[in-house]
Write a protein that holds these residues in place. Structure first.
Motif, PDB file in Angstrom:
ATOM      1  N   MET A  15       9.150   4.913   5.369  1.00 53.22           N
ATOM      2  CA  MET A  15       9.691   4.622   4.041  1.00 53.22           C
ATOM      3  C   MET A  15      10.679   3.459   4.079  1.00 53.22           C
ATOM      4  N   ILE A  16      11.532   3.418   5.092  1.00 53.50           N
ATOM      5  CA  ILE A  16      12.516   2.339   5.195  1.00 53.50           C
ATOM      6  C   ILE A  16      11.837   1.003   5.470  1.00 53.50           C
ATOM      7  N   THR A  17      10.875   0.985   6.397  1.00 49.26           N
ATOM      8  CA  THR A  17      10.181  -0.265   6.725  1.00 49.26           C
ATOM      9  C   THR A  17       9.427  -0.811   5.519  1.00 49.26           C
ATOM     10  N   THR A  18       8.689   0.057   4.828  1.00 50.73           N
ATOM     11  CA  THR A  18       7.931  -0.371   3.663  1.00 50.73           C
ATOM     12  C   THR A  18       8.855  -0.865   2.556  1.00 50.73           C
ATOM     13  N   SER A  19       9.939  -0.152   2.320  1.00 50.22           N
ATOM     14  CA  SER A  19      10.879  -0.553   1.268  1.00 50.22           C
ATOM     15  C   SER A  19      11.540  -1.891   1.578  1.00 50.22           C
ATOM     16  N   GLU A  54       4.532 -14.082  -0.510  1.00 54.54           N
ATOM     17  CA  GLU A  54       3.252 -13.629  -1.041  1.00 54.54           C
ATOM     18  C   GLU A  54       2.557 -12.625  -0.117  1.00 54.54           C
ATOM     19  N   LEU A  55       2.818 -12.705   1.169  1.00 53.66           N
ATOM     20  CA  LEU A  55       2.205 -11.796   2.130  1.00 53.66           C
ATOM     21  C   LEU A  55       2.634 -10.350   1.893  1.00 53.66           C
ATOM     22  N   PHE A  56       3.836 -10.146   1.365  1.00 58.12           N
ATOM     23  CA  PHE A  56       4.360  -8.803   1.153  1.00 58.12           C
ATOM     24  C   PHE A  56       4.394  -8.391  -0.315  1.00 58.12           C
ATOM     25  N   SER A  57       3.826  -9.183  -1.201  1.00 58.22           N
ATOM     26  CA  SER A  57       3.972  -8.899  -2.630  1.00 58.22           C
ATOM     27  C   SER A  57       3.196  -7.652  -3.028  1.00 58.22           C
ATOM     28  N   TRP A  58       3.794  -6.872  -3.896  1.00 58.61           N
ATOM     29  CA  TRP A  58       3.174  -5.643  -4.361  1.00 58.61           C
ATOM     30  C   TRP A  58       2.069  -5.968  -5.351  1.00 58.61           C
ATOM     31  N   PHE A  59       2.288  -6.938  -6.219  1.00 54.90           N
ATOM     32  CA  PHE A  59       1.318  -7.220  -7.259  1.00 54.90           C
ATOM     33  C   PHE A  59       1.377  -8.696  -7.633  1.00 54.90           C
ATOM     34  N   ASN A  60       0.234  -9.364  -7.589  1.00 55.96           N
ATOM     35  CA  ASN A  60       0.130 -10.769  -7.983  1.00 55.96           C
ATOM     36  C   ASN A  60      -0.698 -10.845  -9.262  1.00 55.96           C
ATOM     37  N   LEU A  67      11.225  -5.231  -0.577  1.00 57.18           N
ATOM     38  CA  LEU A  67      12.465  -5.835  -1.062  1.00 57.18           C
ATOM     39  C   LEU A  67      12.552  -7.307  -0.650  1.00 57.18           C
ATOM     40  N   CYS A  68      12.131  -7.613   0.572  1.00 54.95           N
ATOM     41  CA  CYS A  68      12.108  -9.015   1.014  1.00 54.95           C
ATOM     42  C   CYS A  68      11.177  -9.845   0.138  1.00 54.95           C
ATOM     43  N   ASP A  69      10.040  -9.254  -0.262  1.00 54.85           N
ATOM     44  CA  ASP A  69       9.151  -9.972  -1.172  1.00 54.85           C
ATOM     45  C   ASP A  69       9.826 -10.221  -2.510  1.00 54.85           C
ATOM     46  N   HIS A  70      10.504  -9.208  -3.008  1.00 56.48           N
ATOM     47  CA  HIS A  70      11.153  -9.338  -4.310  1.00 56.48           C
ATOM     48  C   HIS A  70      12.269 -10.389  -4.277  1.00 56.48           C
ATOM     49  N   LEU A  71      13.024 -10.417  -3.201  1.00 55.26           N
ATOM     50  CA  LEU A  71      14.140 -11.355  -3.106  1.00 55.26           C
ATOM     51  C   LEU A  71      13.695 -12.776  -2.784  1.00 55.26           C
ATOM     52  N   TYR A  72      12.742 -12.911  -1.852  1.00 53.03           N
ATOM     53  CA  TYR A  72      12.364 -14.226  -1.351  1.00 53.03           C
ATOM     54  C   TYR A  72      10.973 -14.674  -1.776  1.00 53.03           C
ATOM     55  N   ASN A  73      10.278 -13.869  -2.571  1.00 49.68           N
ATOM     56  CA  ASN A  73       8.958 -14.199  -3.113  1.00 49.68           C
ATOM     57  C   ASN A  73       7.959 -14.553  -2.010  1.00 49.68           C
ATOM     58  N   PHE A 102      -8.038 -14.356 -15.679  1.00 47.76           N
ATOM     59  CA  PHE A 102      -6.889 -14.032 -14.847  1.00 47.76           C
ATOM     60  C   PHE A 102      -7.367 -13.419 -13.541  1.00 47.76           C
ATOM     61  N   THR A 103      -6.537 -13.533 -12.554  1.00 49.34           N
ATOM     62  CA  THR A 103      -6.781 -12.907 -11.260  1.00 49.34           C
ATOM     63  C   THR A 103      -5.559 -12.078 -10.909  1.00 49.34           C
ATOM     64  N   PHE A 104      -5.804 -11.002 -10.232  1.00 50.07           N
ATOM     65  CA  PHE A 104      -4.692 -10.188  -9.778  1.00 50.07           C
ATOM     66  C   PHE A 104      -5.036  -9.587  -8.431  1.00 50.07           C
ATOM     67  N   GLY A 105      -4.032  -9.196  -7.726  1.00 46.55           N
ATOM     68  CA  GLY A 105      -4.217  -8.607  -6.406  1.00 46.55           C
ATOM     69  C   GLY A 105      -2.892  -8.121  -5.882  1.00 46.55           C
ATOM     70  N   GLY A 106      -2.954  -7.458  -4.779  1.00 46.08           N
ATOM     71  CA  GLY A 106      -1.740  -6.950  -4.170  1.00 46.08           C
ATOM     72  C   GLY A 106      -1.919  -6.854  -2.674  1.00 46.08           C
ATOM     73  N   SER A 107      -0.837  -6.699  -1.997  1.00 43.42           N
ATOM     74  CA  SER A 107      -0.861  -6.649  -0.548  1.00 43.42           C
ATOM     75  C   SER A 107      -0.484  -5.260  -0.066  1.00 43.42           C
ATOM     76  N   LEU A 108      -1.275  -4.739   0.850  1.00 45.53           N
ATOM     77  CA  LEU A 108      -0.966  -3.464   1.485  1.00 45.53           C
ATOM     78  C   LEU A 108      -0.341  -3.661   2.864  1.00 45.53           C
ATOM     79  N   ASN A 109      -0.021  -4.901   3.203  1.00 48.29           N
ATOM     80  CA  ASN A 109       0.556  -5.188   4.512  1.00 48.29           C
ATOM     81  C   ASN A 109       1.846  -4.410   4.783  1.00 48.29           C
ATOM     82  N   PRO A 110       2.797  -4.320   3.850  1.00 50.07           N
ATOM     83  CA  PRO A 110       3.997  -3.533   4.145  1.00 50.07           C
ATOM     84  C   PRO A 110       3.700  -2.062   4.431  1.00 50.07           C
ATOM     85  N   ILE A 111       2.703  -1.508   3.773  1.00 48.54           N
ATOM     86  CA  ILE A 111       2.340  -0.109   4.040  1.00 48.54           C
ATOM     87  C   ILE A 111       1.743   0.028   5.430  1.00 48.54           C
TER      88      ILE A 111
END
Length: 76
Positions: free
Chosen positions: A14-18, A30-36, A22-28, A45-54
């Motif tokens: 939970m801590i690692t994923t959060s 794209e590799l860690f973004s929850w939703f694009n 959070l790093c994605d939210h602060l520094y934008n 439109f295109t949308f996608g998300g990354s499961l890398n943090p999980i």
């Protein structure tokens, strides 16, 4: 002490994923973004998300469990 083998990896996950989201939210990052969400030039439109943090969270949890079990084995 079986509860430690459950809670330690879960908390590390939970801590690692959060922190990664959070790093994605602060520094934008794209590799860690929850939703694009992007609009294309033709009106679509295109949308996608990354499961890398999980995935990284699961790996960190497994490593934490392995370390916990090996240290527990050394002390007994």
């Amino acid at each position: 002490m079986k509860m430690g083998t459950f809670w330690i990896p879960t908390i590390v996950f939970m801590i690692t994923t959060s922190v990664l989201y959070l790093c994605d939210h602060l520094y934008n990052i794209e590799l860690f973004s929850w939703f694009n969400f992007e609009e294309t030039s033709n009106g679509g439109f295109t949308f996608g998300g990354s499961l890398n943090p999980i995935i990284y969270g699961f790996v960190a949890g497994f490593i934490a469990e392995w370390i916990y079990k090996s240290l527990k084995k050394l002390t007994t």
